[in-house]
Write an enzyme that holds these catalytic residues in place. Structure first.
Site, mmCIF file in Angstrom:
data_model
loop_
_atom_site.group_PDB
_atom_site.id
_atom_site.type_symbol
_atom_site.label_atom_id
_atom_site.label_comp_id
_atom_site.label_asym_id
_atom_site.label_seq_id
_atom_site.Cartn_x
_atom_site.Cartn_y
_atom_site.Cartn_z
ATOM 1 C CE LYS A 1 -0.682 -6.718 82.129
ATOM 2 N NZ LYS A 1 -0.729 -5.092 81.835
ATOM 3 C CB SER B 1 -0.294 -9.140 78.560
ATOM 4 O OG SER B 1 -0.659 -8.794 79.938
ATOM 5 N N GLY C 1 -4.517 -10.366 80.820
ATOM 6 C CA GLY C 1 -4.027 -8.639 80.055
ATOM 7 C C GLY C 1 -4.189 -7.822 79.017
ATOM 8 C CB THR D 1 -0.641 1.698 81.088
ATOM 9 O OG1 THR D 1 -0.658 0.421 80.459
ATOM 10 C CG2 THR D 1 -1.403 3.168 80.703
ATOM 11 C CG ASP E 1 -7.353 -4.277 79.383
ATOM 12 O OD1 ASP E 1 -6.434 -4.834 79.558
ATOM 13 O OD2 ASP E 1 -7.218 -2.956 79.691
ATOM 14 C CE1 TYR F 1 2.750 -6.746 81.228
ATOM 15 C CE2 TYR F 1 4.284 -5.387 81.529
ATOM 16 C CZ TYR F 1 2.743 -5.238 81.321
ATOM 17 O OH TYR F 1 2.581 -4.895 80.584
#
Lengths: 319, 319, 319, 319
Positions: B173, B175, B199, B52, B201, B143
């Site tokens: 994290k 995702s 991750g 992001t 949302d 990540y």
């Protein structure tokens, strides 16, 4: 100093970045590497810091040093030294492009950013334009490799009108097997005299017949001479000989691909064939296994590809 | 100075990097951004220079400056400032990790290199170990985002034995929507007290029920308060309310995903909701269209998400 | 005879098609299979001739016979017998749908054609409409499994307005981990009382919290009782127990997935757990290896999943 | 009656299945279609009920009727009529293979099952063997199309030793652009005299140079004459003419591919060029749009491909 007029053609070796056993760049063998390419493989163009050269695994500072070494050592020996300046960050690409111009490279190559990606031709053109602007006059080549980048923009569409936006655009490295796209690059844009360089070594013959003006690849480091024989046979329309050369090359590639073939294995094979120690790759890559090296060496021998006299196995300290 | 004892939990905002209209980093609004997160969204942890934040589109020098600004401005306000130091080059990751330690960040996060990729868990662990070695004592988070990196190594396997190799490893994290993998990370490793941060949302509730200890995401910049309400409802076992909050969030995300939702659109939405100008993204991304902004704004209003009083449309100069 | 009013909910076993050692359908054990599901696993709904049942590997004539046998043997024992009638050919789907209505099945399920594919929601709706027209009044369920079909049409969009076109539409088997799409199916369409059945067994808990009204899967053949315990714990908001049950199930699935888990392995596991011989799969599938069976059996024992008293290893003639 | 000695070579049209406006097979025009292929396009081999022929969208009974019609109408006119008998169910493939032998077809073609898939070469060989066993003596061709089936088994590996297991194996339709794999099929197996037919029409020239012995494709229905000119130019080593023909063909395909080109559009183009009404496709496909037809017609005219005198637009009732 680069002359923008001469067209990049024939074989272009995607150079390996030699490293020491401790993973630092081994600048000391680059001069020897230049001589080997020219004298033993008949290859006089190089593409530096690309995928094979682990360009994206090097720091910006290292990329600058490697580029400089190739330009310096290649002077009066190589025809063209093209520097890959692609990066995920526009700023870094710009810094590298500016540097390439300053050191007198003959061109720059740029891959599409592949993390945050261009959605379409316009986004990509805009990106290339900003890179080109920092190296005015220096030929720019686009490195089209959708299987690695996930950027599916067709090359033929990208080329349409690109010189109006990016005046230094001079061609592309086309690393894909979609020969409709490649063929239409040739067909629609031949009046522009773009360098349309094919990048899938194991099927180069299929692109020659479709109008490729040259080729960029890692195998030309060690199979350049063999590939030049194929180019010559094709040139004189001896398709049977050309195909035999292509098949001979395919037998080797087919063999190593089944064993698992990437940059670490390319480094090992080049060390075997040239006798110049290429060293291990950088993390997250791991060096080629001893098993790979033994099998590759046996295959090279059986195909008579291992012609370098001074081969020293001591250079091959595999894990 | 970072204390390695406190565990990262709750909501973590994946920060946006504000830029000026000319594409330079707009450091001037980061202080205001910190206050907004804490005061308006109830979010006290940040993950800086990730996807992001366009971290990989910044130069190394810019990444250092952005990290420094967040650490400085967040002092005594934020609980934890985690810096993403992932890069395609190990050397650059190491430089950034060392820098993060020096400036007193609370942790570092690392993505798997995704151009020349690790083949397996061992390659990846080796890479993480070398990054961690340059920032001794600083918590390291992996990540995991296979859809972007193409690195399919299962998180649950990576965690197995990782602290023996990477002593500062503290969590990940995650995702991805593979909640078998995520669930087994929780199940197999709960005694290690790893931070297992989800991750994705738009389906956080599905991971909460599977044992997530927190979440990292871009929507917590502007939907943090709403998401905190969901966390609280879940905490008190009011699943019906939690689901209503989740659905409310989904309606917005579902709407913008259909319009095309990426970093440029996130910047536009954050500008709309917070009133802090986030500016355009960096090439090859292009700023969100005016049409997107208008539709997103109408949707935000209809969902009552647009609560910032001082919204100034002047901040939204779309193309 | 099927009553269209009762809603399909709770666990639905995706039935296995038992075969003889010579690869013919072993109809003789289906009665025993029905009793086993009801009495030992507490599962009273079945989904016949789906992926697990090798429906697409059977001839149309075989599919009719299998359907008939389940309807006959399930009478007064099972709550609902749903027949999968999906095929690559509309004509074949129509023949099977008409047959399902004639034999008194409780519903039909349909997968999107996945060779020549629908491009969008309208194409798919049109296809479902033509299938439904041959079985008036019979509930129709869409089998959403984008990873196998490559049909990426979002379920939430498909549901929008579908009952106007396909009046017998009653819900879907959602075999994907995109819980934004699933959540929006629940959120946008709850007033329609669709059956929204989740199809990724190993993460069912994540869909329950998102509003799933039931589940269809192969593991409910042998882990139905365990899964029912999870459903009950979830129902009484004992999330900790529910999660423990989910993790226990995940440990088994995680283990076999790493060994390679498909229809042949499901047949072997069901034979192990139920004692009912399921036989080999049909080509191009090959029966599970002896090594797989031994490892799976040991894991089942260690997890205390192997509760059937009369297990006879003689039923497990692996290659 | 089929003679197993003659080798399948040159152009093979992947036939379209003509349908009425109501979606039933229009057998009445198949005789005319045969004459058109032979007389106007110079194509004397056909591949019936493949992808282009919507073979997998037909019922088994329809596939038998279509096959029979082509064999009957092609007698003494066509050189070879090959029937595609691939299906998801082995039993159905066997029924179709047996039928093909009974009606005197010249060969059968088989695609790998692509729902429950073969994992490796051995699984696939076993499947082909069981199909072949029902049609003793009838040449069998494997239809290699990994992009549609997801079956990634390399053709070159499949060919290795296949005749020991499947004695009637005679070659393959290679519908992929991996010319390393294709080249090695030629190189490793040329002594076997397999028919190695290329299936990516728009880049046929690239496979000719690699040793293709023929080609199977949908465009040979309407661009057969043009493609034959390319084959002849290549045969006499006039590579420049061959390339011009290839580019001319590419310009058309490149144009329609951008508009969206599949079976419905192929039916429309064939109707335009041949004047024989091919009708709409079967669901879930939808007929080509009027916009597509108008654009395709204009392009055909501009390329001078629309040479059929009696073209009647009335045949083109698009939606």
């Amino acid at each position: 100093m680069a002359s923008p007029k001469k067209k990049l053609q024939g074989l272009v070796a995607a150079t390996i970045t030699p490293m020491t056993e401790h993973g630092e760049i081994n600048f000391s063998v680059i001069g020897q590497y230049v001589d080997y390419l020219v004298e033993k493989q008949g290859v006089k163009n190089v593409f530096v810091n690309g995928t094979t050269g682990e360009g994206l695994s090097l720091s910006i500072s290292e990329r600058r040093q490697v580029a400089e070494e190739w330009v310096t050592k290649g002077r009066n020996k190589l025809d063209q030294v093209v520097i890959h300046v692609g990066a995920l960050s526009l700023k870094e690409s710009q810094e590298l492009a500016k540097h390439a111009a300053e050191i007198g490279a003959d061109g720059i190559a740029v891959i599409a950013p592949f993390f945050l990606k261009p959605r379409n031709k316009d986004d990509l053109t805009e990106f290339l334009k900003e890179v080109a602007a920092t190296a005015p006059g220096l030929p720019l080549y686009y490195y089209h490799i959708p299987s690695l980048t996930g950027v599916k923009i067709r090359a033929e569409e990208l080329l349409d009108g690109i010189q109006e936006k990016v005046p230094t655009f001079r061609g592309l490295k086309f690393s894909d097997t979609d020969l409709l796209d490649f063929g239409q690059c040739v067909d629609q844009h031949r009046q522009r005299h773009f360098a349309l360089l094919f990048g899938v070594d194991e099927q180069l013959l299929s692109a020659l017949v479709m109008g490729a003006t040259g080729a960029v690849g890692s195998t030309y480091n060690y199979l350049g001479e063999k590939t030049n024989q194929m180019l010559e046979a094709f040139e004189r329309k001896d398709l049977s000989s050309a195909l035999n050369h292509q098949f001979c090359i395919q037998r080797f590639i087919n063999f190593v691909v089944k064993l698992g073939f990437g940059v670490p294995q390319t480094k090992a094979v080049m060390t075997l064939v040239s006798g110049i120690p290429m060293g291990p790759p950088r993390l997250p890559l791991q060096r080629a296994s001893r098993e790979f090296i033994e099998k590759a060496e046996a295959k090279l021998k059986s195909l008579d590809f291992l012609c370098f006299p001074g081969l020293k196995n001591a250079n091959l300290e595999a894990s």
